[in-house]
Design a protein around this motif. Structure first.
Motif, PDB file in Angstrom:
ATOM      1  N   GLY A  34       0.947  -1.259   0.057  1.00 21.42           N
ATOM      2  CA  GLY A  34      -0.127   0.139   0.192  1.00 21.42           C
ATOM      3  C   GLY A  34       0.742   1.108   0.131  1.00 21.42           C
ATOM      4  O   GLY A  34       2.102   1.211   0.069  1.00 21.42           O
ATOM      5  N   SER A  35       0.268   2.602  -0.149  1.00 19.47           N
ATOM      6  CA  SER A  35       0.888   3.645   0.037  1.00 19.47           C
ATOM      7  C   SER A  35       0.465   4.546   1.227  1.00 19.47           C
ATOM      8  O   SER A  35      -0.986   4.332   1.581  1.00 19.47           O
ATOM      9  CB  SER A  35       0.652   4.506  -1.497  1.00 19.47           C
ATOM     10  N   ALA A  36       1.331   5.224   1.843  1.00 17.95           N
ATOM     11  CA  ALA A  36       1.135   6.090   3.135  1.00 17.95           C
ATOM     12  C   ALA A  36       1.264   7.241   2.929  1.00 17.95           C
ATOM     13  O   ALA A  36       2.117   7.723   2.179  1.00 17.95           O
ATOM     14  CB  ALA A  36       1.772   5.334   4.235  1.00 17.95           C
ATOM     15  N   HIS A  37       0.666   8.323   3.379  1.00 21.84           N
ATOM     16  CA  HIS A  37       0.757   9.722   3.323  1.00 21.84           C
ATOM     17  C   HIS A  37       1.160  10.115   4.615  1.00 21.84           C
ATOM     18  O   HIS A  37       1.679  11.407   4.644  1.00 21.84           O
ATOM     19  CB  HIS A  37      -0.479  10.475   2.761  1.00 21.84           C
ATOM     20  N   THR A  38       0.884   9.620   5.573  1.00 20.49           N
ATOM     21  CA  THR A  38       1.293   9.897   7.016  1.00 20.49           C
ATOM     22  C   THR A  38       2.206   8.852   7.757  1.00 20.49           C
ATOM     23  O   THR A  38       2.098   7.515   7.185  1.00 20.49           O
ATOM     24  CB  THR A  38       0.251  10.250   7.850  1.00 20.49           C
ATOM     25  N   GLU A  39       2.669   9.409   8.755  1.00 21.58           N
ATOM     26  CA  GLU A  39       3.483   8.349   9.667  1.00 21.58           C
ATOM     27  C   GLU A  39       2.744   7.162  10.322  1.00 21.58           C
ATOM     28  O   GLU A  39       3.136   5.834  10.257  1.00 21.58           O
ATOM     29  CB  GLU A  39       4.378   8.823  10.743  1.00 21.58           C
ATOM     30  N   ALA A  40       1.502   7.650  10.757  1.00 22.11           N
ATOM     31  CA  ALA A  40       0.638   6.612  11.039  1.00 22.11           C
ATOM     32  C   ALA A  40       0.347   5.513  10.238  1.00 22.11           C
ATOM     33  O   ALA A  40       0.218   4.256  10.425  1.00 22.11           O
ATOM     34  CB  ALA A  40      -0.796   7.143  11.657  1.00 22.11           C
ATOM     35  N   GLU A  41      -0.214   5.939   8.821  1.00 18.11           N
ATOM     36  CA  GLU A  41      -0.571   5.070   7.956  1.00 18.11           C
ATOM     37  C   GLU A  41       0.779   4.332   7.542  1.00 18.11           C
ATOM     38  O   GLU A  41       0.624   3.005   7.340  1.00 18.11           O
ATOM     39  CB  GLU A  41      -0.926   5.663   6.633  1.00 18.11           C
ATOM     40  N   LEU A  42       2.035   4.536   7.576  1.00 17.40           N
ATOM     41  CA  LEU A  42       3.157   4.101   7.275  1.00 17.40           C
ATOM     42  C   LEU A  42       3.306   2.784   8.387  1.00 17.40           C
ATOM     43  O   LEU A  42       3.853   1.813   7.761  1.00 17.40           O
ATOM     44  CB  LEU A  42       4.445   4.927   7.143  1.00 17.40           C
ATOM     45  N   GLY A  43       3.096   3.371   9.656  1.00 12.18           N
ATOM     46  CA  GLY A  43       3.346   2.235  10.510  1.00 12.18           C
ATOM     47  C   GLY A  43       2.420   0.986  10.352  1.00 12.18           C
ATOM     48  O   GLY A  43       2.680  -0.201  10.529  1.00 12.18           O
ATOM     49  N   VAL A  44       1.029   1.526  10.195  1.00 12.47           N
ATOM     50  CA  VAL A  44       0.266   0.361   9.676  1.00 12.47           C
ATOM     51  C   VAL A  44       0.588  -0.788   8.515  1.00 12.47           C
ATOM     52  O   VAL A  44       0.591  -1.700   8.761  1.00 12.47           O
ATOM     53  CB  VAL A  44      -1.214   0.755   9.430  1.00 12.47           C
ATOM     54  N   LEU A  45       0.957   0.122   7.593  1.00  9.99           N
ATOM     55  CA  LEU A  45       1.267  -0.793   6.261  1.00  9.99           C
ATOM     56  C   LEU A  45       2.759  -1.547   6.727  1.00  9.99           C
ATOM     57  O   LEU A  45       2.767  -2.855   6.234  1.00  9.99           O
ATOM     58  CB  LEU A  45       1.662   0.197   5.031  1.00  9.99           C
ATOM     59  N   LEU A  46       3.642  -1.140   7.365  1.00  8.05           N
ATOM     60  CA  LEU A  46       4.784  -1.626   7.751  1.00  8.05           C
ATOM     61  C   LEU A  46       4.556  -3.027   8.346  1.00  8.05           C
ATOM     62  O   LEU A  46       5.122  -4.039   8.445  1.00  8.05           O
ATOM     63  CB  LEU A  46       5.874  -0.818   8.472  1.00  8.05           C
ATOM     64  N   GLU A  47       3.266  -2.819   9.505  1.00  3.13           N
ATOM     65  CA  GLU A  47       3.114  -3.654  10.377  1.00  3.13           C
ATOM     66  C   GLU A  47       2.606  -5.105   9.442  1.00  3.13           C
ATOM     67  O   GLU A  47       2.837  -6.482   9.600  1.00  3.13           O
ATOM     68  CB  GLU A  47       2.098  -3.488  11.425  1.00  3.13           C
ATOM     69  N   ARG A  48       1.730  -4.679   8.675  1.00  2.72           N
ATOM     70  CA  ARG A  48       0.809  -5.573   7.674  1.00  2.72           C
ATOM     71  C   ARG A  48       2.107  -6.430   6.786  1.00  2.72           C
ATOM     72  O   ARG A  48       2.109  -7.373   6.631  1.00  2.72           O
ATOM     73  CB  ARG A  48       0.077  -4.866   6.745  1.00  2.72           C
ATOM     74  N   LEU A  53       5.419 -11.488   5.924  1.00  5.59           N
ATOM     75  CA  LEU A  53       6.800 -12.116   5.790  1.00  5.59           C
ATOM     76  C   LEU A  53       7.107 -13.052   6.992  1.00  5.59           C
ATOM     77  O   LEU A  53       7.979 -13.856   7.007  1.00  5.59           O
ATOM     78  CB  LEU A  53       7.888 -10.847   5.781  1.00  5.59           C
ATOM     79  N   GLU A  54       6.460 -12.792   7.820  1.00  5.40           N
ATOM     80  CA  GLU A  54       6.424 -13.729   9.125  1.00  5.40           C
ATOM     81  C   GLU A  54       6.157 -15.277   8.845  1.00  5.40           C
ATOM     82  O   GLU A  54       5.209 -15.533   8.021  1.00  5.40           O
ATOM     83  CB  GLU A  54       5.491 -13.331  10.225  1.00  5.40           C
ATOM     84  N   ASP A  55       7.167 -16.133   9.222  1.00  8.10           N
ATOM     85  CA  ASP A  55       6.891 -17.761   8.667  1.00  8.10           C
ATOM     86  C   ASP A  55       6.189 -18.222  10.164  1.00  8.10           C
ATOM     87  O   ASP A  55       6.652 -18.565  10.959  1.00  8.10           O
ATOM     88  CB  ASP A  55       8.397 -18.192   8.682  1.00  8.10           C
ATOM     89  N   THR A  56       4.897 -18.633   9.949  1.00  5.75           N
ATOM     90  CA  THR A  56       4.274 -19.201  10.774  1.00  5.75           C
ATOM     91  C   THR A  56       4.446 -20.500  11.550  1.00  5.75           C
ATOM     92  O   THR A  56       4.276 -20.892  12.628  1.00  5.75           O
ATOM     93  CB  THR A  56       2.678 -19.422  10.492  1.00  5.75           C
ATOM     94  N   GLY A  57       5.534 -21.117  10.541  1.00  7.31           N
ATOM     95  CA  GLY A  57       5.932 -22.492  10.789  1.00  7.31           C
ATOM     96  C   GLY A  57       7.110 -22.542  11.546  1.00  7.31           C
ATOM     97  O   GLY A  57       7.846 -23.661  12.313  1.00  7.31           O
TER      98      GLY A  57
END
Length: 551
Positions: A34-48, A53-57
């Protein structure tokens, strides 16, 4: 193969978050988060992106240390794709991803409250009554459970005892009269009140014993429980203007005149056109309305067609054409002496010349004819099955009982087939004041009042199963009446323009919770704990078709 999170500035100035990988020394974009215009949106996208990328196994070594979300800044002008490096120093304030500490639908409450106030219902000056009305729209529950609904709406609910006292204030303070006055003013401002639609329904109680109000009577839901009869008067678009409550044993036709007289006296009206279905057709009702100076359009019963159309049947037989309209007379009682069959032309109703008759309009529809013939075929088959003994004996149309047994009533069946496709309307409006086509069109607007009844009985759960006393039942109907007005009006206004301002210091849409919405167009309102710099999250962010959209 190594995958990582990539941030890059787009042409629009936003910061795009991507998942990239290296294959054979070359970079390949795997997914655009996604694309972020604010730091808060960026934090959400990075968390997603980290979740993707997380390996559940892969197992995790439990060290007893709480993970800390890394902060990230927007990509500055002139920067290329970066990993987690810093941007231009001092260009923006970094914040961590938002964390949900609680949720509520405060904006929804504000929007409905805005409609409530715009209709002028604040004239009652009772915040608890306002809360009860809005809670009834959002989730109609018992008075005891209303506090939970209000808490979910971000309100601090009044106590149960206070809510019960509000029902008492509703009656003693004349809330219904004041609400009805505001409804009338809104209808008058939006157009006119020259045409009113009326209908009745029944609301039953799960009670064993009757009282003065709750009585066993004819039930539209075919129940034998004690009930009340409710009459509702709306404008031509279904907006409520008057409501009345009657004993459960009261006949429908006896509710029309009291409601109209109450409406007429409240607003000091000299004349208005009242539209009602055939259930209100009685000589007493029509005479009372005419005497009071009211105009009416009431559905006629098909059994009156042979009398009203006697001249037509003599000169033209049973032949009708699709869309044919016959403007004639119907007797107030007995035979039609004002319409002699020796004349081929139908008379034009005049209140002075035809004092013993009303104006009648009959219309023929081929589509209605086909539908009614299909119904008659089904009823004939049921009647023959009862006569033959293949189905249990029960009251069935076209079955005639005599000493010799049960036989098919062929005379009644032939008469019903002869009149199939016809629909009649009775009115005291002269033809020069309202042509037949407008009479028919006005009657067909009755679906608006039927829709309002469906809303009140289903969406607003009007059935007051938890109330016993008359005052409590009347107060409940006042709340439902007010909620119906707000619900009808909110459908014609943009919710975003009515009371949707957020208090940016403590309430915001929680973008972190949007991916978990059950509905792709559901908007979650949350109290959000921002990053260490106390930077506010976007005040209006919505999830539309699983995409984060900043509004």
């Amino acid at each position: 193969m190594v995958a990582w999170i990539r941030r890059v500035r787009t042409g629009s100035g936003a910061t795009a978050v991507q998942i990239a990988e290296s294959v054979g020394g070359r970079r390949r974009i795997v997914a655009h988060v996604g694309s972020a215009h604010t730091e808060a949106e960026l934090g959400v996208l990075l968390e997603r992106a980290r979740d993707l990328l997380e390996d559940t196994g892969q197992g995790m070594l439990e060290l007893g240390v709480e993970p800390v979300t890394r902060a990230a800044g927007l990509v500055g002008r002139g920067e290329g794709g970066v990993l987690f490096g810093t941007g231009v120093a001092g260009e923006s304030v970094r914040v961590a991803a938002g964390r949900v500490t609680g949720t509520h639908a405060g904006v929804l409450f504000g929007a409905l409250g805005g409609v409530f106030d715009s209709l002028g219902f604040g004239v009652v000056s009772d915040p608890v009554f306002r809360d009860l009305v809005i809670a009834r729209i959002v989730e109609p529950v018992s008075l005891l459970d209303t506090g939970r609904v209000l808490e979910e709406l971000g309100r601090r609910p009044a106590s149960y005892a206070t809510m019960k006292r509000t029902l008492g204030r509703c009656m003693a303070g004349g809330y219904r009269d004041r609400i009805a006055e505001q409804c009338f003013r809104n209808v008058l401002a939006a157009g006119d009140v020259s045409l009113c639609l009326y209908d009745v329904t029944t609301l039953y109680f799960e009670a064993e014993k009757e009282d003065r109000l709750r009585k066993v009577g004819y039930s539209k839901e075919r129940r034998v429980d004690p009930q009340i009869v409710v009459g509702l008067l709306v404008d031509r678009h279904g907006f409520p203007m008057e409501i009345g409550c009657f004993e459960g044993s009261k006949a429908e036709k006896h509710t029309l005149v009291p409601i109209i007289e109450q409406f007429q006296a409240r607003h000091r009206l000299e004349s208005v056109v009242v539209v009602a279905d055939a259930g209100m057709l009685s000589e007493q009702n029509l005479t009372a309305l005419d005497t009071a100076g009211m105009r009416f359009i009431v559905g006629s019963r098909v059994t009156k067609a042979p009398i009203d159309l006697e001249s037509h049947f003599r000169w033209h037989g049973d032949t009708f054409t699709d869309g044919q309209v016959i403007d004639t007379l119907t007797p107030k009682r007995g035979r039609n002496n004002d319409n002699p069959t020796r004349l081929r032309t139908e008379p034009v109703w005049d209140p002075d010349t035809h004092a013993g008759s009303w104006r009648a309009v009959w219309a023929y529809s081929t589509k209605r004819y086909v539908r009614e013939q299909k119904t008659l075929n089904t009823q004939e088959a049921k009647a023959r099955a009862v006569i033959d003994g293949t189905t249990p004996v029960k009251t069935t149309r076209f079955v005639k009982s005599s000493k010799g047994g049960k036989t098919l009533d062929t005379t009644a069946l032939a008469r019903a087939r002869r009149l199939a496709g016809l629909k009649g309307y009775v009115t005291n409006l002269p033809a020069d004041l309202m042509p037949a086509s407008e009479v028919i069109a006005s009657y067909h607007d009755l679906w608006h009042v039927e829709q309002s009844f469906r809303m009140s009985k289903t969406d607003l759960a009007a059935r007051p199963m938890f109330h016993r006393t008359r005052d409590a039942i009347e107060a409940h109907l006042t709340i439902v009446f007010t909620a119906l007005a707000v619900a009808r009006d909110s459908g014609t206004k943009q919710m975003s323009q009515l009371g949707c301002q957020l208090n940016r210091t403590d309430v915001a849409y929680c973008t972190a919770a949007l991916p978990y919405c059950d509905s792709p167009r559901f908007e979650l309102f949350g109290i959000v704990e921002a990053g260490p710099a106390s930077t506010l999250l976007p005040s209006r962010v919505s999830c539309v078709d699983n995409e984060v959209v900043s509004l």
